[in-house]
Motif scaffolding. Structure first.
Motif, PDB file in Angstrom:
ATOM      1  N   PRO A 203      -5.879  28.079  29.005  1.00 24.04           N
ATOM      2  CA  PRO A 203      -4.910  28.453  30.023  1.00 24.04           C
ATOM      3  C   PRO A 203      -4.940  27.583  31.268  1.00 24.04           C
ATOM      4  CG  PRO A 203      -6.820  29.879  30.151  1.00 24.04           C
ATOM      5  CD  PRO A 203      -7.049  28.984  28.977  1.00 24.04           C
ATOM      6  N   VAL A 204      -5.861  26.628  31.325  1.00 20.20           N
ATOM      7  CA  VAL A 204      -6.038  25.844  32.540  1.00 20.20           C
ATOM      8  C   VAL A 204      -4.882  24.852  32.693  1.00 20.20           C
ATOM      9  CG1 VAL A 204      -7.577  24.278  33.773  1.00 20.20           C
ATOM     10  CG2 VAL A 204      -8.522  26.058  32.294  1.00 20.20           C
ATOM     11  N   PRO A 205      -4.162  24.868  33.816  1.00 18.84           N
ATOM     12  CA  PRO A 205      -3.093  23.892  34.033  1.00 18.84           C
ATOM     13  C   PRO A 205      -3.669  22.493  34.216  1.00 18.84           C
ATOM     14  CG  PRO A 205      -3.455  25.182  36.017  1.00 18.84           C
ATOM     15  CD  PRO A 205      -4.302  25.812  34.947  1.00 18.84           C
ATOM     16  N   GLY A 206      -2.822  21.475  33.972  1.00 16.01           N
ATOM     17  CA  GLY A 206      -3.292  20.099  34.075  1.00 16.01           C
ATOM     18  C   GLY A 206      -2.381  19.251  34.933  1.00 16.01           C
ATOM     19  N   ALA A 207      -2.983  18.289  35.628  1.00 14.47           N
ATOM     20  CA  ALA A 207      -2.232  17.339  36.461  1.00 14.47           C
ATOM     21  C   ALA A 207      -2.665  15.929  36.083  1.00 14.47           C
ATOM     22  CB  ALA A 207      -2.489  17.581  37.943  1.00 14.47           C
ATOM     23  N   ALA A 208      -1.696  15.013  35.990  1.00 12.81           N
ATOM     24  CA  ALA A 208      -1.990  13.618  35.699  1.00 12.81           C
ATOM     25  C   ALA A 208      -1.812  12.791  36.965  1.00 12.81           C
ATOM     26  CB  ALA A 208      -1.062  13.102  34.605  1.00 12.81           C
ATOM     27  N   ASP A 250      -7.778  28.718  45.639  1.00 14.27           N
ATOM     28  CA  ASP A 250      -7.738  30.143  45.293  1.00 14.27           C
ATOM     29  C   ASP A 250      -8.720  30.509  44.191  1.00 14.27           C
ATOM     30  OD1 ASP A 250      -6.569  28.979  43.118  1.00 14.27           O
ATOM     31  OD2 ASP A 250      -4.588  29.880  43.389  1.00 14.27           O
ATOM     32  N   GLY A 251      -9.573  29.553  43.801  1.00 16.76           N
ATOM     33  CA  GLY A 251     -10.609  29.830  42.814  1.00 16.76           C
ATOM     34  C   GLY A 251     -10.234  29.464  41.389  1.00 16.76           C
ATOM     35  N   ARG A 252      -8.960  29.187  41.145  1.00 16.14           N
ATOM     36  CA  ARG A 252      -8.563  28.796  39.799  1.00 16.14           C
ATOM     37  C   ARG A 252      -8.993  27.364  39.497  1.00 16.14           C
ATOM     38  NH1 ARG A 252      -3.168  28.453  39.314  1.00 16.14           N
ATOM     39  NH2 ARG A 252      -2.929  28.390  41.578  1.00 16.14           N
ATOM     40  N   HIS A 389      -9.159  37.969  34.965  1.00 17.69           N
ATOM     41  CA  HIS A 389      -9.643  37.478  36.262  1.00 17.69           C
ATOM     42  C   HIS A 389      -9.924  35.978  36.194  1.00 17.69           C
ATOM     43  CE1 HIS A 389     -10.223  40.951  38.962  1.00 17.69           C
ATOM     44  NE2 HIS A 389     -10.315  41.661  37.848  1.00 17.69           N
ATOM     45  N   GLN A 390     -10.395  35.532  35.029  1.00 18.91           N
ATOM     46  CA  GLN A 390     -10.715  34.115  34.853  1.00 18.91           C
ATOM     47  C   GLN A 390      -9.450  33.270  34.691  1.00 18.91           C
ATOM     48  OE1 GLN A 390     -13.084  33.374  31.394  1.00 18.91           O
ATOM     49  NE2 GLN A 390     -13.150  31.166  31.701  1.00 18.91           N
ATOM     50  N   LEU A 391      -8.455  33.838  34.002  1.00 18.72           N
ATOM     51  CA  LEU A 391      -7.250  33.076  33.678  1.00 18.72           C
ATOM     52  C   LEU A 391      -6.283  32.951  34.844  1.00 18.72           C
ATOM     53  CD1 LEU A 391      -6.365  34.446  30.122  1.00 18.72           C
ATOM     54  CD2 LEU A 391      -7.672  32.423  30.706  1.00 18.72           C
ATOM     55  N   PRO A 411      -1.027  32.899  33.249  1.00 19.18           N
ATOM     56  CA  PRO A 411      -0.378  31.739  32.626  1.00 19.18           C
ATOM     57  C   PRO A 411       0.599  32.143  31.518  1.00 19.18           C
ATOM     58  CG  PRO A 411      -2.746  31.403  32.805  1.00 19.18           C
ATOM     59  CD  PRO A 411      -2.494  32.835  33.132  1.00 19.18           C
ATOM     60  N   LEU A 412       1.758  31.515  31.532  1.00 19.91           N
ATOM     61  CA  LEU A 412       2.730  31.760  30.471  1.00 19.91           C
ATOM     62  C   LEU A 412       2.178  31.347  29.114  1.00 19.91           C
ATOM     63  CD1 LEU A 412       5.981  30.537  32.255  1.00 19.91           C
ATOM     64  CD2 LEU A 412       5.504  32.867  31.474  1.00 19.91           C
ATOM     65  N   LYS A 413       1.272  30.341  29.119  1.00 18.52           N
ATOM     66  CA  LYS A 413       0.679  29.904  27.858  1.00 18.52           C
ATOM     67  C   LYS A 413      -0.095  31.026  27.182  1.00 18.52           C
ATOM     68  CE  LYS A 413      -0.012  25.194  29.597  1.00 18.52           C
ATOM     69  NZ  LYS A 413      -1.014  24.173  29.961  1.00 18.52           N
ATOM     70  N   GLN A 414      -0.569  32.000  27.976  1.00 15.18           N
ATOM     71  CA  GLN A 414      -1.386  33.088  27.445  1.00 15.18           C
ATOM     72  C   GLN A 414      -0.613  34.410  27.358  1.00 15.18           C
ATOM     73  OE1 GLN A 414      -4.666  32.691  26.353  1.00 15.18           O
ATOM     74  NE2 GLN A 414      -4.033  30.556  26.514  1.00 15.18           N
ATOM     75  N   ARG A 415       0.716  34.307  27.342  1.00 21.36           N
ATOM     76  CA  ARG A 415       1.517  35.535  27.318  1.00 21.36           C
ATOM     77  C   ARG A 415       1.191  36.399  26.113  1.00 21.36           C
ATOM     78  NH1 ARG A 415       7.206  36.700  29.446  1.00 21.36           N
ATOM     79  NH2 ARG A 415       7.705  38.675  28.440  1.00 21.36           N
TER      80      ARG A 415
END
Length: 442
Positions: A203-208, A250-252, A389-391, A411-415
């Motif tokens: 569920p972790v978002p990514g940035a390039a 925010d801790g994410r 809480h983790q996601l 996260p929408l990925k974890q819907r």
């Protein structure tokens, strides 16, 4: 070429030839020639002289430029005791052969220089294969050149046995080598795809992080994540993508990936060869576009990077434009860029200026791929409570008789994970139907 350069790096002297054509912006040829000088010096070659040729007519088929200017450049190269002539503009295989026959020197172009730098810097198995494939494809139509690295490898290992010197045999060997490299690369890319799919399931978002080479991308990754990526003041210091975790305010968690730097006139075959590296840009949730604000060509660098992103189909992704090195820029340049790019951030990786705003903006974009939800989980699913809480971000949690109520963004990925527990919307109390007017009168 590669073996020639490898053998001669410490002693080679080069004459660099830039070209200014009628369709180029004023001064662009000189800028590109300066860039070529830095590229060549990164190979350890001494630049004896640089010459900018203004082409008022079209390209000449034999030497690219006129025969008179050709003779003049060859005389300058021999006067300076050069053993190498480097053109900033791409030469056809026939033009390279003509130059070498006319001068008796090695003659290469910008593409060949960049290929050699990539070969020097590639570290991972994938990058090594990608570079080898690009070099083979580049060299195939140039096998008759005096200085080709393939001619120097005849009779060695997989390149052929003793006595295999005919052109057709060489071409067959190179084609076989290309086919072999492609098969190897397919296996490496399959493994990479499996790894990427596993990461995408998280569920972790990514940035390039993208940008012109030497803009400070690796330094930014190191500063924010504590990574130890090589960050040197030279073009193409790093080629392989590096991904590290970053803790948002925010801790994410955010995954940040440093990618290969872009450059003007990057050989198309290298864009294709490093598609797997640049794939990290395509699959990221958003892009951090880093620019060197202290570089006088920063606007050209911006346009080059946007052009490559467009080729990758990633130009429309959410993007943070970050002008780096504000501590080294003059106030007038900063004022102009702030007016032209009002949405951009101005930072300094060296001093830390503006990095807090960059992190805040990353947190905002990382939330864009989330949805607000109210959930009601059974009391026996506290494992899922901990995972939520983790996601995501839990704004409210309340233990009730019928379960654990949670309100937050996830996260929408974890819907699929939390959708079965979406709390039903509260139903409004049923209203009694209105009595007819006659009945009320009674």
């Amino acid at each position: 070429m590669a073996d020639f350069l490898t053998d001669q790096k410490k002693t080679s002297r080069a004459l660099l030839v830039g070209v200014q054509t009628f369709d180029m912006a004023s001064g662009e040829g000189a800028e590109l020639l300066g860039e070529l000088k830095e590229l060549v010096e990164n190979l350890g070659i001494v630049v004896a002289r640089t010459v900018l040729v203004t082409m008022r007519a079209g390209e000449q088929p034999k030497f690219l430029i006129g025969t008179g200017k050709t003779a003049e450049l060859i005389a300058l190269a021999k006067e300076d005791e050069c053993d190498l002539i480097v053109f900033d503009k791409e030469l056809s295989p026939a033009q390279q052969r003509n130059w070498e026959e006319e001068s008796g020197l090695a003659v290469i172009d910008r593409q060949e220089v960049i290929l050699e730098i990539f070969a020097d810097r590639a570290q991972t198995r994938e990058a090594v294969l990608q570079v080898a494939l690009a070099r083979m494809e580049y060299s195939l139509p140039r096998l008759t050149r005096a200085w080709t690295h393939l001619s120097r490898q005849r009779g060695k290992g997989a390149m052929g046995g003793e006595g295999e010197t005919q052109l057709e045999q060489d071409r067959r060997l190179v084609r076989d080598r290309i086919a072999h490299l492609k098969r190897e690369l397919e296996q490496v890319l399959l493994q990479r795809e499996v790894q990427r799919r596993r990461r995408m399931r998280k569920p972790v978002p990514g940035a390039a992080i993208v940008g012109y080479t030497n803009a400070g991308k690796s330094s930014l990754l190191n500063k924010l994540t504590g990574a130890q990526v090589l960050a040197a003041d030279k073009l193409f210091a790093t080629l392989d993508p590096t991904t590290r975790q970053l803790a948002l305010p925010d801790g994410r968690t955010l995954l940040m990936t440093d990618t290969v730097g872009f450059i003007r006139r990057l050989p198309h075959r290298l864009v294709e060869a490093f598609k797997a590296t640049l794939e990290e840009v395509v699959v990221s949730d958003f892009i951090i576009h880093v620019l060197d604000v202290a570089n006088p060509n920063v606007e050209h660098h911006f346009a080059t990077t946007m052009e490559v992103l467009g080729e990758l189909g990633a130009a429309e992704k959410p993007m943070i434009i970050a002008f780096n090195k504000v501590d080294a820029a003059d106030p007038q340049t900063l004022a102009v860029l702030r007016a032209r790019h009002p949405e951009a951030l101005f930072i300094s990786v060296h001093t830390g200026e503006g990095l807090d705003r960059l992190l805040a903006r990353c947190a905002e974009l990382a939330i864009d791929d989330q949805m607000s939800a109210e959930l009601l989980l059974p009391h026996d699913r506290y494992d899922l409570v901990a995972k939520l809480h983790q996601l995501g971000t839990v704004a409210e949690q309340d233990t009730r008789d019928d379960g654990v109520f949670i309100r937050g963004r996830f996260p929408l990925k974890q819907r699929a994970l939390f959708e079965p527990f979406l709390a039903p919307a509260p139903t409004a109390p049923k209203r009694k139907p209105a009595r007819p007017a006659a009945a009320r009168a009674r």
